[in-house]
Write an enzyme that holds these catalytic residues in place. Sequence first.
Site, PDB file in Angstrom:
ATOM      1  N   SER A 134      -9.777  -1.594  -4.148  1.00 44.34           N
ATOM      2  CA  SER A 134      -9.132  -2.893  -4.183  1.00 44.34           C
ATOM      3  C   SER A 134     -10.055  -3.870  -3.453  1.00 44.34           C
ATOM      4  O   SER A 134     -10.352  -3.676  -2.275  1.00 44.34           O
ATOM      5  CB  SER A 134      -7.783  -2.788  -3.475  1.00 44.34           C
ATOM      6  OG  SER A 134      -7.182  -4.057  -3.373  1.00 44.34           O
ATOM      7  N   LYS A 159     -10.229  -3.048  -8.767  1.00 49.53           N
ATOM      8  CA  LYS A 159      -9.100  -3.982  -8.762  1.00 49.53           C
ATOM      9  C   LYS A 159      -9.544  -5.188  -7.976  1.00 49.53           C
ATOM     10  O   LYS A 159     -10.103  -5.042  -6.890  1.00 49.53           O
ATOM     11  CB  LYS A 159      -7.902  -3.292  -8.108  1.00 49.53           C
ATOM     12  CG  LYS A 159      -6.834  -4.195  -7.509  1.00 49.53           C
ATOM     13  CD  LYS A 159      -5.599  -3.383  -7.158  1.00 49.53           C
ATOM     14  CE  LYS A 159      -4.940  -3.852  -5.876  1.00 49.53           C
ATOM     15  NZ  LYS A 159      -3.765  -3.028  -5.530  1.00 49.53           N
ATOM     16  N   LYS A 187      -8.256  -8.912  -6.337  1.00 50.71           N
ATOM     17  CA  LYS A 187      -7.084  -9.700  -5.983  1.00 50.71           C
ATOM     18  C   LYS A 187      -7.220 -11.064  -6.647  1.00 50.71           C
ATOM     19  O   LYS A 187      -8.319 -11.635  -6.675  1.00 50.71           O
ATOM     20  CB  LYS A 187      -7.016  -9.865  -4.456  1.00 50.71           C
ATOM     21  CG  LYS A 187      -6.768  -8.555  -3.716  1.00 50.71           C
ATOM     22  CD  LYS A 187      -5.342  -8.065  -3.932  1.00 50.71           C
ATOM     23  CE  LYS A 187      -5.015  -6.920  -2.991  1.00 50.71           C
ATOM     24  NZ  LYS A 187      -3.621  -6.478  -3.156  1.00 50.71           N
ATOM     25  N   ASP A 225      -4.625  -7.863  -9.149  1.00 44.61           N
ATOM     26  CA  ASP A 225      -3.385  -7.814  -8.365  1.00 44.61           C
ATOM     27  C   ASP A 225      -3.089  -9.198  -7.797  1.00 44.61           C
ATOM     28  O   ASP A 225      -3.877  -9.738  -7.009  1.00 44.61           O
ATOM     29  CB  ASP A 225      -3.546  -6.786  -7.222  1.00 44.61           C
ATOM     30  CG  ASP A 225      -2.270  -6.581  -6.414  1.00 44.61           C
ATOM     31  OD1 ASP A 225      -1.248  -7.235  -6.706  1.00 44.61           O
ATOM     32  OD2 ASP A 225      -2.300  -5.755  -5.472  1.00 44.61           O
ATOM     33  N   GLU A 252      -1.098  -6.520 -11.738  1.00 41.66           N
ATOM     34  CA  GLU A 252      -0.158  -5.994 -10.757  1.00 41.66           C
ATOM     35  C   GLU A 252       0.643  -7.130 -10.124  1.00 41.66           C
ATOM     36  O   GLU A 252       0.050  -8.115  -9.673  1.00 41.66           O
ATOM     37  CB  GLU A 252      -0.967  -5.217  -9.699  1.00 41.66           C
ATOM     38  CG  GLU A 252      -0.137  -4.470  -8.670  1.00 41.66           C
ATOM     39  CD  GLU A 252      -1.018  -3.728  -7.658  1.00 41.66           C
ATOM     40  OE1 GLU A 252      -2.234  -3.568  -7.904  1.00 41.66           O
ATOM     41  OE2 GLU A 252      -0.482  -3.333  -6.611  1.00 41.66           O
ATOM     42  N   ASP A 254       4.490  -3.479  -8.023  1.00 41.78           N
ATOM     43  CA  ASP A 254       4.214  -2.945  -6.683  1.00 41.78           C
ATOM     44  C   ASP A 254       5.375  -3.394  -5.789  1.00 41.78           C
ATOM     45  O   ASP A 254       6.393  -2.686  -5.664  1.00 41.78           O
ATOM     46  CB  ASP A 254       2.845  -3.473  -6.207  1.00 41.78           C
ATOM     47  CG  ASP A 254       2.513  -3.147  -4.757  1.00 41.78           C
ATOM     48  OD1 ASP A 254       3.334  -2.536  -4.066  1.00 41.78           O
ATOM     49  OD2 ASP A 254       1.409  -3.518  -4.283  1.00 41.78           O
ATOM     50  N   LYS A 312       3.827   3.502  -3.440  1.00 37.99           N
ATOM     51  CA  LYS A 312       3.415   3.512  -2.033  1.00 37.99           C
ATOM     52  C   LYS A 312       4.580   4.141  -1.293  1.00 37.99           C
ATOM     53  O   LYS A 312       5.680   3.563  -1.301  1.00 37.99           O
ATOM     54  CB  LYS A 312       3.205   2.088  -1.508  1.00 37.99           C
ATOM     55  CG  LYS A 312       2.025   1.358  -2.117  1.00 37.99           C
ATOM     56  CD  LYS A 312       1.932  -0.065  -1.597  1.00 37.99           C
ATOM     57  CE  LYS A 312       0.733  -0.782  -2.212  1.00 37.99           C
ATOM     58  NZ  LYS A 312       0.721  -2.222  -1.863  1.00 37.99           N
ATOM     59  N   GLY A 343      -2.350   1.430  -1.894  1.00 36.58           N
ATOM     60  CA  GLY A 343      -2.861   1.552  -0.525  1.00 36.58           C
ATOM     61  C   GLY A 343      -2.387   0.391   0.311  1.00 36.58           C
ATOM     62  O   GLY A 343      -2.022  -0.658  -0.216  1.00 36.58           O
TER      63      GLY A 343
HETATM   64  O1  OSB Z   1      -0.873  -5.145  -2.913  1.00 34.65           O
HETATM   65  O2  OSB Z   1      -1.820  -3.289  -3.112  1.00 34.65           O
HETATM   66  C1  OSB Z   1      -1.550  -4.270  -2.420  1.00 34.65           C
HETATM   67  C2  OSB Z   1      -3.369  -4.079   0.935  1.00 34.65           C
HETATM   68  C3  OSB Z   1      -2.397  -4.553   1.785  1.00 34.65           C
HETATM   69  C4  OSB Z   1      -1.192  -4.965   1.261  1.00 34.65           C
HETATM   70  C5  OSB Z   1      -0.960  -4.889  -0.120  1.00 34.65           C
HETATM   71  C6  OSB Z   1      -1.930  -4.389  -0.976  1.00 34.65           C
HETATM   72  C7  OSB Z   1      -3.158  -4.016  -0.433  1.00 34.65           C
HETATM   73  C8  OSB Z   1      -4.275  -3.549  -1.239  1.00 34.65           C
HETATM   74  C9  OSB Z   1      -5.335  -2.727  -0.549  1.00 34.65           C
HETATM   75  O3  OSB Z   1      -4.464  -3.863  -2.396  1.00 34.65           O
HETATM   76  C10 OSB Z   1      -5.257  -1.305  -0.915  1.00 34.65           C
HETATM   77  C11 OSB Z   1      -6.106  -0.464  -0.015  1.00 34.65           C
HETATM   78  O4  OSB Z   1      -7.310  -0.417  -0.267  1.00 34.65           O
HETATM   79  O5  OSB Z   1      -5.585   0.148   0.940  1.00 34.65           O
HETATM   80 MG    MG Z   2      -0.403  -4.579  -4.894  1.00 35.37          MG
END
Ligand code: OSB
Ligand code: MG
Length: 388
Positions: free
Chosen positions: A153, A179, A181, A206, A231, A256, A280, A308
């Site tokens: 991510s 992925k 953001k 995402d 996402e 999510d 998660k 994550g």
């Molecule tokens: O939306 O998936 C998410 C990190 C913190 C809060 C929300 C998200 C995320 C990530 C990072 O996308 C995922 C990771 O590498 O741990």
């Molecule tokens: Mg997410």
Amino acid sequence: MRTPRAPAVPCDAPGGSAVRIERLDLRLIRLPLVRFFETSFGRVHDRTFVLVTAHGEGEMGYGECVADADPYYSSETTETSWHIIERFLAPRVIGVEFTHPREVFPALRAVRGHNMAKAAVEMAAWDLFARQQGAPLARVLGGTRAAIASGVSIGIQNSLEELAERIGIELAAGYRRIKIKIKPGWDASAVDMVRSRFGSIPLMADANAAYHLSDAGHLAALDRFDLMMIEQPLGYDDVADHAVLQRRLKTPICLDESIHTVKIAAEAIAQGACRIINIKPGRVGGHGESVRLHDLCASHGVPVWHGGMLESGIGRAHNLHLSSLPNFTLPGDVAASKRYFVPDLIDPPIEVGPDGMIPVPSGPGIGVSVVSDRVERATERRLSLRRS
Ligand code: OSB
Ligand code: MG
């Protein structure tokens, strides 16, 4: 009390197979991130979380609470989770004999919400139970894979040039999907750049709830980039609008934030609000609920992947074990420790192979070695809870 599912591998150790937590220790941990991480709700430079250890019969189990310092991803924070665990969850688990850790979440039913706090305690109980059985957590959870496919991510960057540089680094490291953001102002331009620079790589975006249904036309314009999924484009507590949006998009929606419970997931699937679900354990209350969610999705042909929350190696190890279940068919956000923390709280750290795979640890419980003096140095506050 619900008994959702028999364990895939019955655990019948000679000493009996119950789990009883004699003591719960809480630590507030702060770790600096190797590099800032930015989502549509903001930029962070460090990770603050509650680390739970559950002690029983000379063994201990770890649970990492994924709630962050701020209530931006979800309403829970490090301080609310600490408060809820101390005041309401600990008294419901300490000294109680559970025949299996899947009974822990139902035992916390009187407390509404606070899934991240519940998950930290519940996951510590699973680790403790698996260690008492001498079995890797994956086996106790019903996992079937020895290694899991890893994706990354990549947060919002200062420039598209910087984003291209990060993606180049991660692809060279072997990661199986990228992925990025997105948010309004950092969406089509970013995806367009990635497609023109890196071609048809496995790519997803995402939004962390940054859009509204009125942006449907804008989001539909992303269809031409052939993303694996988008996402959580809309509100964190919304299912109905996602169902409307999904009808207007070719790109599959993955939920999510919206999926707080197995029941909401069933509604989302029934309404056609998503075609993929991100699991998660912190968001749904732990491993027991995650397994139920996994099974629900499998029975509807909805693929899942493991999300994550910038976990340390402790939470990351939990995620690896859960990811070994059969319906985790898409690469997860479970990446190498060194992307986040150097050093990590565990040694050796979690590493990804050149093939983008991470082996599931094979030792008892979560199967990683926690470095106690690193935990000690990162601890800002502690509390030990026993039966009063
Ligand atoms: O939306 O998936 C998410 C990190 C913190 C809060 C929300 C998200 C995320 C990530 C990072 O996308 C995922 C990771 O590498 O741990
Ligand atoms: Mg997410």
